[in-house]
Scaffold this motif. Structure first.
Motif, PDB file in Angstrom:
ATOM      1  N   LEU A   1      -4.464  -1.942 -20.490  1.00  0.00           N
ATOM      2  CA  LEU A   1      -3.840  -2.194 -19.192  1.00  0.00           C
ATOM      3  C   LEU A   1      -3.074  -0.968 -18.707  1.00  0.00           C
ATOM      4  N   VAL A   2      -2.356  -0.305 -19.621  1.00  0.00           N
ATOM      5  CA  VAL A   2      -1.603   0.898 -19.252  1.00  0.00           C
ATOM      6  C   VAL A   2      -2.548   2.011 -18.815  1.00  0.00           C
ATOM      7  N   ALA A   3      -3.686   2.131 -19.477  1.00  0.00           N
ATOM      8  CA  ALA A   3      -4.674   3.141 -19.069  1.00  0.00           C
ATOM      9  C   ALA A   3      -5.136   2.895 -17.641  1.00  0.00           C
TER      10      ALA A   3
ATOM     11  N   VAL B   1      -4.931  10.851 -18.561  1.00  0.00           N
ATOM     12  CA  VAL B   1      -5.338   9.475 -18.872  1.00  0.00           C
ATOM     13  C   VAL B   1      -6.780   9.436 -19.380  1.00  0.00           C
ATOM     14  N   PHE B   2      -7.666  10.122 -18.669  1.00  0.00           N
ATOM     15  CA  PHE B   2      -9.067  10.118 -19.091  1.00  0.00           C
ATOM     16  C   PHE B   2      -9.242  10.771 -20.456  1.00  0.00           C
ATOM     17  N   SER B   3      -8.529  11.877 -20.687  1.00  0.00           N
ATOM     18  CA  SER B   3      -8.721  12.620 -21.926  1.00  0.00           C
ATOM     19  C   SER B   3      -8.379  11.775 -23.144  1.00  0.00           C
ATOM     20  N   ARG B   4      -7.331  10.989 -23.039  1.00  0.00           N
ATOM     21  CA  ARG B   4      -6.926  10.176 -24.186  1.00  0.00           C
ATOM     22  C   ARG B   4      -7.721   8.875 -24.292  1.00  0.00           C
ATOM     23  N   PHE B   5      -7.793   8.138 -23.203  1.00  0.00           N
ATOM     24  CA  PHE B   5      -8.315   6.783 -23.298  1.00  0.00           C
ATOM     25  C   PHE B   5      -9.832   6.709 -23.196  1.00  0.00           C
ATOM     26  N   LEU B   6     -10.460   7.699 -22.550  1.00  0.00           N
ATOM     27  CA  LEU B   6     -11.919   7.697 -22.491  1.00  0.00           C
ATOM     28  C   LEU B   6     -12.504   8.770 -23.390  1.00  0.00           C
TER      29      LEU B   6
ATOM     30  N   ALA C   1       0.826  -1.204   0.000  1.00  0.00           N
ATOM     31  CA  ALA C   1       0.000   0.000   0.000  1.00  0.00           C
ATOM     32  C   ALA C   1       0.865   1.261   0.000  1.00  0.00           C
ATOM     33  N   THR C   2       1.978   1.215   0.763  1.00  0.00           N
ATOM     34  CA  THR C   2       2.889   2.357   0.803  1.00  0.00           C
ATOM     35  C   THR C   2       3.504   2.600  -0.559  1.00  0.00           C
ATOM     36  N   ALA C   3       3.883   1.534  -1.244  1.00  0.00           N
ATOM     37  CA  ALA C   3       4.465   1.664  -2.584  1.00  0.00           C
ATOM     38  C   ALA C   3       3.474   2.327  -3.539  1.00  0.00           C
ATOM     39  N   ALA C   4       2.214   1.914  -3.484  1.00  0.00           N
ATOM     40  CA  ALA C   4       1.196   2.515  -4.345  1.00  0.00           C
ATOM     41  C   ALA C   4       0.953   3.964  -3.964  1.00  0.00           C
ATOM     42  N   ASP C   5       0.935   4.242  -2.652  1.00  0.00           N
ATOM     43  CA  ASP C   5       0.716   5.594  -2.156  1.00  0.00           C
ATOM     44  C   ASP C   5       1.814   6.531  -2.641  1.00  0.00           C
ATOM     45  N   TRP C   6       3.039   6.012  -2.648  1.00  0.00           N
ATOM     46  CA  TRP C   6       4.205   6.834  -2.969  1.00  0.00           C
ATOM     47  C   TRP C   6       4.478   6.908  -4.468  1.00  0.00           C
ATOM     48  N   MET C   7       4.260   5.796  -5.189  1.00  0.00           N
ATOM     49  CA  MET C   7       4.487   5.790  -6.640  1.00  0.00           C
ATOM     50  C   MET C   7       3.282   6.415  -7.331  1.00  0.00           C
ATOM     51  N   SER C   8       3.296   7.695  -7.405  1.00  0.00           N
ATOM     52  CA  SER C   8       2.156   8.454  -7.875  1.00  0.00           C
ATOM     53  C   SER C   8       2.154   8.535  -9.400  1.00  0.00           C
ATOM     54  N   ALA C   9       1.322   9.448  -9.911  1.00  0.00           N
ATOM     55  CA  ALA C   9       1.318   9.702 -11.346  1.00  0.00           C
ATOM     56  C   ALA C   9       2.686  10.173 -11.817  1.00  0.00           C
ATOM     57  N   ALA C  10       3.424  10.838 -10.927  1.00  0.00           N
ATOM     58  CA  ALA C  10       4.772  11.288 -11.294  1.00  0.00           C
ATOM     59  C   ALA C  10       5.666  10.101 -11.609  1.00  0.00           C
ATOM     60  N   SER C  11       5.557   9.025 -10.833  1.00  0.00           N
ATOM     61  CA  SER C  11       6.382   7.845 -11.066  1.00  0.00           C
ATOM     62  C   SER C  11       5.907   7.063 -12.284  1.00  0.00           C
ATOM     63  N   PHE C  12       4.611   6.828 -12.368  1.00  0.00           N
ATOM     64  CA  PHE C  12       4.080   5.973 -13.432  1.00  0.00           C
ATOM     65  C   PHE C  12       4.025   6.705 -14.768  1.00  0.00           C
ATOM     66  N   ILE C  13       3.455   7.901 -14.777  1.00  0.00           N
ATOM     67  CA  ILE C  13       3.185   8.598 -16.027  1.00  0.00           C
ATOM     68  C   ILE C  13       4.356   9.472 -16.462  1.00  0.00           C
ATOM     69  N   SER C  14       4.888  10.251 -15.518  1.00  0.00           N
ATOM     70  CA  SER C  14       5.752  11.361 -15.914  1.00  0.00           C
ATOM     71  C   SER C  14       7.242  11.084 -15.824  1.00  0.00           C
ATOM     72  N   MET C  15       7.682  10.238 -14.897  1.00  0.00           N
ATOM     73  CA  MET C  15       9.121  10.105 -14.670  1.00  0.00           C
ATOM     74  C   MET C  15       9.854   9.567 -15.898  1.00  0.00           C
ATOM     75  N   ALA C  16       9.350   8.506 -16.487  1.00  0.00           N
ATOM     76  CA  ALA C  16      10.001   7.965 -17.685  1.00  0.00           C
ATOM     77  C   ALA C  16       9.945   8.965 -18.835  1.00  0.00           C
TER      78      ALA C  16
ATOM     79  N   LEU D   1       2.230   6.520 -21.449  1.00  0.00           N
ATOM     80  CA  LEU D   1       0.886   6.135 -21.872  1.00  0.00           C
ATOM     81  C   LEU D   1       0.826   5.845 -23.371  1.00  0.00           C
ATOM     82  N   ALA D   2       1.598   6.599 -24.150  1.00  0.00           N
ATOM     83  CA  ALA D   2       1.584   6.403 -25.605  1.00  0.00           C
ATOM     84  C   ALA D   2       2.537   5.312 -26.066  1.00  0.00           C
TER      85      ALA D   2
END
Length: 565
Positions: free
Chosen positions: A405-407, A142-147, A48-63, A390-391
């Motif tokens: 899955l990425v969405a 994420v919503f703007s592109r995938f939904l 839970a801590t990992a999910a709490d800390w790995m935010s959109a910055a980690s998943f979406i933006s860091m790479a 995401l792309a």
């Protein structure tokens, strides 16, 4: 089955799972709302801590940041992971042993001061709302592109989802929801990384693939090819850094120290039964975090290679479908400056106010680029860094189910941290301000109601900040870490390890660090963005790294005041 249908199914099922868990684990007392009852298993808490800390910055933006800034992006990897080690060793066990519900609770009790508690709440709110702006921005993207909805509407939908499981479930609901979100986000991050690593290098393990040769017969290693390609296009070498050593040091240190002062991460260690469990959950969280963080550099490098090969010098009339999809949301754009109908990707800014990476960062946050004037540079393509992860599956032509899955993973990453931050804000207002300071006679039922009302108000403010963010996701999050480093960390650190630090020193230090750091960031990012460059920065330190100076001022003022009072 069509990709869009798969996206709706994956996202819908993940939302149903989160909301179902929130209803199943609905908080019935303030202890369950604030710290999940204090009996969470260390492994579960680590996830839970990992999910709490790995935010959109980690998943979406860091790479994405790494993809476009190369070596300079390493500051995010070093700072965020190093800070977590510092938090696990220096602070988490001692804070858990102290036995309070929140960070302001610890500061108010340790310094015997309601004023110190209130100042800590103010610092916490500044940090949390700055951080949450990045999360809601990620949700909107994420919503703007995938939904297929506008970014603003995507933010509003995300607000509604977070409202259901954060306000209803409290920390108890969020904890078990975040376990599910971690499983979703890590699977969503790793699966396309395996695919793309294999396609680019023939090696399915991305960490090894980054050091392998490219599958094009050139015999070049991945980073060698990136250096050559980027230099041919007028960019700096991918493996060279443009930031000064002092700025790299300060950004890394600010992110590291800020991690150790983030209230929504610290509060997770109050949810385990005892201090030794806090250490165990910190260790498990580091293992879970490492899975993503060791993969991000490879994802960033592969994304830049695929992006250039897919786009550069292609006829716009034959542009790939993914380009048109993201173009519809103003997150990528083309301006035919030479009239040849081809998309030329070069160094420089394609549009005014929409910077392409040239070694420095600039203003961002405009909502539309349809009518924005072009610049004089040869670059004809603008791409938002936040879309790269995401792309990536679309650029690499991966199956539709991977894109879906990425969405779902991007939403899981953003929503998990947003929920944790909202809970921290609501508990600080209801517990630290009302119960512990202004209305100590309030009943438990009244306190729980106040917490839920505060969470609702916080969601509204968070949504506004997501619609009008002051920068890219990772950038905004970096500001929050700087504020945490400059305000809360010194007070917590000295509260644990110094017997002589008193309330006057702690309050003066927190106020000084917060005001200096916030003023510096606000000046360069909001009030005078045209001066945001090394020539105008204090000692050459960017707004992302100024939290270190704020922290030093905090320590200096706190120690000086404590000696004379």
């Amino acid at each position: 089955m069509e990709t869009q249908t798969l996206i709706y199914i994956f996202v819908g099922l993940s939302f149903a799972l989160y909301i179902g868990i929130a209803i199943w684990s609905r908080a019935g007392s303030t202890k369950e709302f604030y710290v999940a009852g204090g009996g969470v298993n260390p492994v579960v808490n680590g996830m839970a801590t990992a999910a709490d800390w790995m935010s959109a910055a980690s998943f979406i933006s860091m790479a994405g940041i790494i993809a476009f800034s190369g070596y300079d992006g390493s500051v995010y990897l070093m700072g965020w992971t190093g800070g977590y080690v510092m938090l696990a060793l220096l602070l988490a066990p001692y804070l858990r042993k102290f036995g309070q519900f929140t960070v302001p609770d610890f500061i108010g009790t340790r310094y015997y001061s309601s004023a110190a508690r209130v100042v800590a709440v103010i610092c916490l709110i500044f940090i949390s709302f700055t951080y949450i702006a990045g999360q809601m921005r990620g949700v909107g993207i994420v919503f703007s592109r995938f939904l297929d909805v506008p970014i603003d509407l995507g933010v509003i939908i995300g607000m509604g989802i977070v409202f259901i499981y954060a306000v209803m479930g409290g920390m108890k609901g969020i904890t078990y929801t975040q376990v599910a979100q971690y499983c979703v986000l890590i699977f969503a991050y790793m699966v396309p990384a395996f695919f793309i690593s294999f396609l680019v290098t023939g090696n399915a393990i991305p960490q090894i693939g980054l050091g392998s040769t490219v599958n094009d017969g050139s015999g070049l290693y991945v980073l060698q090819k990136l250096d050559l390609v980027l230099q041919d296009l007028g960019f700096g070498a991918y493996t060279d850094g443009s930031k000064s050593m002092v700025d790299v040091f300060c950004i890394t240190a600010a992110l590291m120290i800020g991690t150790a002062g983030l209230p929504h991460v610290i509060v997770r260690f109050f949810t385990v039964p005892k201090a030794s469990d806090a250490r165990k959950s910190a260790g498990w969280a580091l293992v879970f975090i490492a899975l993503l963080y060791t993969t991000a550099p490879a994802v960033g490098a592969f994304a830049r290679i695929n992006f250039i090969e897919t786009i550069n010098e292609q006829d716009y009339s034959e542009a790939p479908a993914w380009f048109k999809n993201w173009e519809a949301n103003d997150l990528i754009a083309w301006s035919d400056k030479n009239g040849d109908g081809k998309m030329s990707y070069r160094a420089g800014d394609a549009f005014e106010g929409k910077p392409e990476f040239t070694g420095t960062t600039g203003a961002s946050g405009e909502r539309s680029i349809a009518n924005m004037p072009s610049t004089d540079s040869d670059n004809e393509i603008y791409v938002d860094r936040d879309i790269m992860v995401l792309a990536n599956p679309e650029i690499a032509r991966l199956p539709g189910w991977v894109i879906a899955l990425v969405a779902a993973g991007g939403l899981a990453a953003a929503l998990s941290t947003a929920a944790g931050l909202l809970l921290v804000i609501s508990s600080s207002i209801s517990h630290d301000l009302l119960k512990s300071t202004f209305r100590p006679q309030i009943t438990e039922k009244g306190e729980l109601m106040a917490a839920r009302i505060a969470a609702t108000a916080a969601i509204v403010v968070a949504g506004y900040l997501g619609i009008y963010p002051p920068g890219w996701v990772a950038q905004v999050v970096a500001f929050a870490f700087g504020l945490a480093a400059a305000s809360l960390f010194p007070a917590i650190f000295m509260g644990i390890f110094s017997k002589t630090m008193n309330r006057e020193g702690a309050i003066a230090g927190m106020v000084t660090g917060l005001l200096f750091t916030f003023a510096y960031i606000a000046w360069f990012k909001l009030l005078s963005p045209e001066t945001n460059n090394a020539a105008h920065w204090l000692l050459g330190i960017s707004p992302e790294g100024i939290g270190v100076v704020g922290m030093l001022l905090n320590f200096a003022v706190a120690i000086a005041i404590s000696r004379v009072t």
